[in-house]
Design an enzyme around this catalytic site. Sequence first.
Site, PDB file in Angstrom:
ATOM      1  N   HIS A 317       0.808  -1.219   0.000  1.00  0.00           N
ATOM      2  CA  HIS A 317       0.000   0.000   0.000  1.00  0.00           C
ATOM      3  C   HIS A 317       0.842   1.271   0.000  1.00  0.00           C
ATOM      4  O   HIS A 317       0.368   2.319  -0.444  1.00  0.00           O
ATOM      5  CB  HIS A 317      -0.944   0.015   1.206  1.00  0.00           C
ATOM      6  CG  HIS A 317      -2.145  -0.861   1.031  1.00  0.00           C
ATOM      7  ND1 HIS A 317      -2.134  -2.205   1.317  1.00  0.00           N
ATOM      8  CD2 HIS A 317      -3.394  -0.580   0.582  1.00  0.00           C
ATOM      9  CE1 HIS A 317      -3.329  -2.717   1.059  1.00  0.00           C
ATOM     10  NE2 HIS A 317      -4.114  -1.754   0.615  1.00  0.00           N
ATOM     11  N   GLY A 318       2.049   1.205   0.535  1.00  0.00           N
ATOM     12  CA  GLY A 318       2.863   2.414   0.568  1.00  0.00           C
ATOM     13  C   GLY A 318       4.238   2.180   1.127  1.00  0.00           C
ATOM     14  O   GLY A 318       4.475   1.216   1.868  1.00  0.00           O
TER      15      GLY A 318
END
Length: 469
Positions: A317-318
């Site tokens: 996600h990041g």
Amino acid sequence: MLFSSIPFLFYFLPVVLICYFAVPRVAKNAVLFLASLVFYAWGEPRYVLLMAASILVGYIAGILIEKNKGRKIQKFILGIAIALCIAALAYFKYADFFISSFNAVTKLSVPLLKIALPIGISFYSFQIISYLVDVYRGDTAAQKNFIKLGAYVAMFPQLIAGPIVRYSDIAEQLTNRKQSFEQVLEGIKRFIIGLSKKILIANVLGEFVDKFRNVAEPTVGLYWAYAVVFSLHLYFDFSGYSDMAIGLGRILGFTFPENFNYPFISGSITEFWRRWHMSLGSWFRDYVYIPLGGNRVSKIKWIRNILIVWALTGFWHGADWTFIIWGLLFALLLMLEKTPFGKFIKKCKPVAHIYVFAVILLSFVIFNSGSVTQMAADLKGLFGVAGIPVWNDITGYYVKSYAAVIIIAAIGATPLPAILIKKLFAHKEKAVVSVIYSIAEVVFVLGMLIICTSFLVDGSFNPFLYFRF
């Protein structure tokens, strides 16, 4: 280029659809592939070469893997191809994270690369990997037509925010997809619903989130309001994009998998992840968790598998430690639900829903922190240990100002509207009811489209302004 933008809605999409439906069936994949490359190049043209190289790697590797079935070199080719996909993803998405982490540990000052992140690289990298693994396993045949594989990987409807579409799910559709007027109408309706979720709810809630960060005197109440609003914002933003992607897919003749199924009504975290970003959860299950042994291993290895999968889920996600912490939090909770605690919450549904809702709010505060320092500050604010008041007039003002959209979002995140509509038009087989339903549906969809486009043309127009308390 965003789906909820003037260039996409008024220029790119109409031109693409006119060309797509004007050409014969044999040329539709070429139009789709070319349109997807243009869509991708709109923001950063140079990264089209990266995507094209990734598709070429997948194309050649898929054919070689199939040709060398049963030989030792088959696994080697698969490994090299996957390594190239992961290397590209690691370089463009995670290079600065690794450098900054290295600097923090060694106290050095290695300069960051500050590389722009190519849009969709997380999604198309995973799609190429799943395609190659499926060819290796014999679950699908290698695609010999480069245009078809390119259309699958680069397909613009699901390039920005998914869902993650597996090649095996649409392999037949790439060659033989049936299209009808009813299917196009269904796709248009689904797209407009997603557009409305994005513009009328997600974007308005996003205003609250942005303003929260600039409040000079936050309170415990405002932190909790922020947690609720951001969770709803993320859901409507993400599910809105998924709806638009699925709708565009239907217009073009494809059936994409569903990505959300009312996750906020879940009675456990296990259930939540069966309802939230379903295409990602199933991808990690089938291509990481099960190959590691799943739950058919010793308890220690099972714990290892869970931790690996959810650390990777967070990292996907990041590029920040907060995302890894976010993923590991879910890993711990999923393991906890395999203990007697899981049996308890199944029996006590009110407690289960409160528990799930609290975890969701807490987890998304961590998700949106941006740094470990900010995460610590946000958690202190939530739990009242930051030396701030519980409530003040500023908090009351913000909560009242956005109360209408928060209530609408909270209700819309449940199956209640769908249930009410189903009951209201329970006798659609009757001619009169069917006509009323059809007219009401058309009026509603067109009304949402007009409101959304008005908002895009005149950014000052806020449909919820007139419902503020």
